[in-house]
Design a protein around this motif. Structure first.
Motif, mmCIF file in Angstrom:
data_model
loop_
_atom_site.group_PDB
_atom_site.id
_atom_site.type_symbol
_atom_site.label_atom_id
_atom_site.label_comp_id
_atom_site.label_asym_id
_atom_site.label_seq_id
_atom_site.Cartn_x
_atom_site.Cartn_y
_atom_site.Cartn_z
ATOM 1 N N ILE A 17 -70.019 -1.713 -91.645
ATOM 2 C CA ILE A 17 -68.910 -1.513 -92.568
ATOM 3 C C ILE A 17 -67.909 -0.524 -91.984
ATOM 4 C CG2 ILE A 17 -68.282 -0.698 -94.878
ATOM 5 C CD1 ILE A 17 -69.808 -3.369 -94.812
ATOM 6 N N GLY A 18 -68.405 0.548 -91.376
ATOM 7 C CA GLY A 18 -67.493 1.534 -90.823
ATOM 8 C C GLY A 18 -68.206 2.606 -90.035
ATOM 9 N N TYR A 19 -67.406 3.349 -89.292
ATOM 10 C CA TYR A 19 -67.891 4.468 -88.494
ATOM 11 C C TYR A 19 -67.266 5.727 -89.079
ATOM 12 C CZ TYR A 19 -68.771 0.594 -85.325
ATOM 13 O OH TYR A 19 -69.187 -0.593 -84.777
ATOM 14 N N TYR A 20 -68.086 6.666 -89.500
ATOM 15 C CA TYR A 20 -67.613 7.868 -90.170
ATOM 16 C C TYR A 20 -68.005 9.110 -89.371
ATOM 17 C CZ TYR A 20 -67.006 4.654 -94.044
ATOM 18 O OH TYR A 20 -66.622 3.601 -94.817
ATOM 19 N N THR A 21 -67.121 10.094 -89.341
ATOM 20 C CA THR A 21 -67.423 11.332 -88.636
ATOM 21 C C THR A 21 -68.197 12.300 -89.518
ATOM 22 O OG1 THR A 21 -65.272 12.236 -89.254
ATOM 23 C CG2 THR A 21 -65.437 11.170 -87.092
ATOM 24 N N SER A 78 -80.812 7.957 -85.355
ATOM 25 C CA SER A 78 -81.733 8.039 -86.477
ATOM 26 C C SER A 78 -81.178 7.140 -87.565
ATOM 27 C CB SER A 78 -81.818 9.466 -87.016
ATOM 28 O OG SER A 78 -82.326 10.335 -86.034
ATOM 29 N N THR A 79 -82.040 6.699 -88.469
ATOM 30 C CA THR A 79 -81.606 5.819 -89.546
ATOM 31 C C THR A 79 -81.928 6.446 -90.888
ATOM 32 O OG1 THR A 79 -81.999 3.886 -88.156
ATOM 33 C CG2 THR A 79 -81.836 3.510 -90.519
ATOM 34 N N ILE A 80 -80.956 6.410 -91.786
ATOM 35 C CA ILE A 80 -81.150 6.874 -93.158
ATOM 36 C C ILE A 80 -81.246 5.635 -94.039
ATOM 37 C CG2 ILE A 80 -80.184 8.169 -95.089
ATOM 38 C CD1 ILE A 80 -78.593 9.798 -92.983
ATOM 39 N N SER A 81 -82.422 5.403 -94.591
ATOM 40 C CA SER A 81 -82.639 4.304 -95.531
ATOM 41 C C SER A 81 -83.226 4.902 -96.796
ATOM 42 C CB SER A 81 -83.612 3.279 -94.955
ATOM 43 O OG SER A 81 -83.057 2.645 -93.844
ATOM 44 N N ASP A 82 -82.619 4.590 -97.921
ATOM 45 C CA ASP A 82 -83.079 5.155 -99.181
ATOM 46 C C ASP A 82 -82.765 4.154 -100.289
ATOM 47 O OD1 ASP A 82 -82.622 6.958 -101.748
ATOM 48 O OD2 ASP A 82 -83.823 8.102 -100.326
ATOM 49 N N PRO A 83 -83.654 4.008 -101.267
ATOM 50 C CA PRO A 83 -83.378 3.079 -102.367
ATOM 51 C C PRO A 83 -82.057 3.370 -103.089
ATOM 52 C CG PRO A 83 -85.652 3.822 -102.471
ATOM 53 C CD PRO A 83 -84.976 4.616 -101.393
ATOM 54 N N SER A 84 -81.637 4.628 -103.119
ATOM 55 C CA SER A 84 -80.386 4.972 -103.797
ATOM 56 C C SER A 84 -79.160 4.432 -103.064
ATOM 57 C CB SER A 84 -80.266 6.480 -103.967
ATOM 58 O OG SER A 84 -80.179 7.110 -102.715
ATOM 59 N N VAL A 88 -76.832 4.669 -89.902
ATOM 60 C CA VAL A 88 -77.389 4.953 -88.587
ATOM 61 C C VAL A 88 -76.610 6.138 -88.027
ATOM 62 C CG1 VAL A 88 -77.797 4.085 -86.264
ATOM 63 C CG2 VAL A 88 -78.069 2.564 -88.223
ATOM 64 N N VAL A 89 -77.344 7.198 -87.701
ATOM 65 C CA VAL A 89 -76.733 8.425 -87.200
ATOM 66 C C VAL A 89 -76.916 8.459 -85.690
ATOM 67 C CG1 VAL A 89 -76.733 10.935 -87.369
ATOM 68 C CG2 VAL A 89 -77.424 9.568 -89.345
ATOM 69 N N ASP A 90 -75.804 8.587 -84.970
ATOM 70 C CA ASP A 90 -75.911 8.760 -83.520
ATOM 71 C C ASP A 90 -75.268 10.086 -83.131
ATOM 72 O OD1 ASP A 90 -73.136 8.363 -83.252
ATOM 73 O OD2 ASP A 90 -73.354 6.255 -82.745
ATOM 74 N N ASP A 91 -75.082 10.291 -81.856
ATOM 75 C CA ASP A 91 -74.557 11.565 -81.358
ATOM 76 C C ASP A 91 -73.171 11.895 -81.904
ATOM 77 O OD1 ASP A 91 -76.842 11.775 -79.868
ATOM 78 O OD2 ASP A 91 -75.938 11.013 -78.027
ATOM 79 N N GLU A 92 -72.379 10.887 -82.216
ATOM 80 C CA GLU A 92 -70.978 11.111 -82.549
ATOM 81 C C GLU A 92 -70.552 10.669 -83.931
ATOM 82 O OE1 GLU A 92 -69.143 8.997 -79.395
ATOM 83 O OE2 GLU A 92 -69.925 10.327 -77.873
ATOM 84 N N SER A 93 -71.332 9.812 -84.605
ATOM 85 C CA SER A 93 -70.846 9.279 -85.865
ATOM 86 C C SER A 93 -71.986 8.847 -86.791
ATOM 87 C CB SER A 93 -69.924 8.089 -85.610
ATOM 88 O OG SER A 93 -70.647 7.038 -85.002
#
Length: 99
Positions: A52-56, A18-24, A31-36
């Motif tokens: 930029i990075g992969y975050y848990t 899924s993708t989170i896009s927001d003007p803020s 981009v949200v996947d199963d693991e990060s």
């Protein structure tokens, strides 16, 4: 050592995103996947995307965005100004989430 005949995911597995896009978020999207949570910068001039990075945790990805947005506003801060600006930006983001 990994077997060179096996590349990528197992046969039949799928990756849900899924993708989170927001003007803020400014020039960023998450981009949200199963693991990060994958933080991606979108260059406003070329529209090219750079990971930029992969975050848990989502909060860590958002903290990076807030820090970056704070630094972009002004080149020089006192410690008190920087902390105040960080808190203001973070509170604005929290208010958007809580609406």
């Amino acid at each position: 050592m990994a077997n060179p005949q096996f590349k990528g995911r197992q046969k039949g597995s799928t990756k849900k995103t899924s993708t989170i896009s927001d003007p803020s978020l400014g020039n960023y999207k998450i981009v949200v996947d199963d693991e990060s949570y994958n933080l991606i910068y979108i260059d406003p001039e070329t529209s090219k995307e750079k990971i930029i990075g992969y975050y848990t945790q989502l909060t860590n990805a958002l903290r990076y965005v807030v820090r970056t947005q704070t630094v972009e506003k002004k080149p020089t801060y006192t410690i008190k100004e920087y902390i105040t600006e960080l808190e203001t930006t973070l509170n604005n983001l929290k208010n958007l989430i809580n609406e």
